[in-house]
Design a protein around this motif. Structure first.
Motif, PDB file in Angstrom:
ATOM      1  N   ALA A 115      71.859 -16.072 -34.204  1.00 27.67           N
ATOM      2  CA  ALA A 115      72.227 -16.108 -32.784  1.00 27.67           C
ATOM      3  C   ALA A 115      71.074 -16.659 -31.944  1.00 27.67           C
ATOM      4  O   ALA A 115      71.277 -17.495 -31.053  1.00 27.67           O
ATOM      5  N   LEU A 170      78.115 -14.852 -33.869  1.00 31.27           N
ATOM      6  CA  LEU A 170      77.449 -15.151 -35.130  1.00 31.27           C
ATOM      7  C   LEU A 170      77.064 -13.854 -35.825  1.00 31.27           C
ATOM      8  O   LEU A 170      76.884 -12.824 -35.169  1.00 31.27           O
ATOM      9  N   LYS A 207      70.738 -20.448 -32.619  1.00 30.18           N
ATOM     10  CA  LYS A 207      71.814 -21.204 -31.965  1.00 30.18           C
ATOM     11  C   LYS A 207      71.546 -21.314 -30.461  1.00 30.18           C
ATOM     12  O   LYS A 207      71.736 -22.374 -29.861  1.00 30.18           O
TER      13      LYS A 207
END
Length: 184
Positions: A134, A128, A137
């Motif tokens: 990041a 990402l 996620k």
């Protein structure tokens, strides 16, 4: 479902003579096309490309998701070919249409070696562009990965989890971290 009429050759006790009697013929494949049928291809618990583990179905159900949109089911029907490296999967959908769920299901099938999926023991790298994305996620996938017994961690910014890539099944990275990990 079609209703077919057949002639009743036996005499009828209701004095209706030989009038045709309606009879329903149930065809499983016709019923399975109804969205409420348990084998409908949009249901998470029954997919054309192999069932999802019960833990995954339960996790999505706890979030109110019990079925795929038809476009998701169609895209995921390609998963055996995609995961085997025989096809690429490119899909486009509006914001909030469920694109991430398709990617997450493909990720799970890769990690778990489910029917039509990868081999157990495979690792995944999610790349990402920004540290914040990041981290977000990683946080969103961590509960699901825990349910299926897989470790996920974030490799972004100043974060370098102990044990590195060897200790995780899924590494969520920024572009720079992924480049460093892959080109050591």
């Amino acid at each position: 479902m079609k209703m077919l009429q057949e002639m009743n050759s036996n005499s009828n006790n209701n004095n209706q003579g030989n009038r045709p009697q309606p009879q329903l013929h149930h065809h499983h494949h016709l019923l399975a096309n109804h969205p409420d049928h348990p084998d409908h291809p949009t249901r998470l618990s029954s997919t054309a490309w192999g069932p999802l583990p019960a833990e995954v179905v339960a996790w999505y159900a706890s979030k109110g998701v019990t079925r795929f949109f038809p476009w998701q089911a169609e895209a995921l029907a390609q998963s055996p070919f995609v995961l085997a490296g025989l096809r690429n999967l490119v899909y486009s959908a509006p914001t909030s249409a469920g694109k991430t769920m398709v990617a997450d299901i493909l990720l799970l099938k890769t990690l778990l070696g489910a029917p039509g999926g990868g081999r157990p023991g495979k690792k995944a790298l999610i790349i990402l562009p920004y540290v914040a994305i990041a981290a977000e996620k990683t946080a969103s996938l961590k509960p699901l990965m825990r349910r299926v017994g897989k470790r996920i961690d974030c490799f972004a910014g100043n974060v370098n989890p102990r044990g590195g890539l060897d200790r995780v099944a899924v590494a969520v990275c920024t572009i720079e971290k992924a480049n460093n990990m892959l080109n050591k």
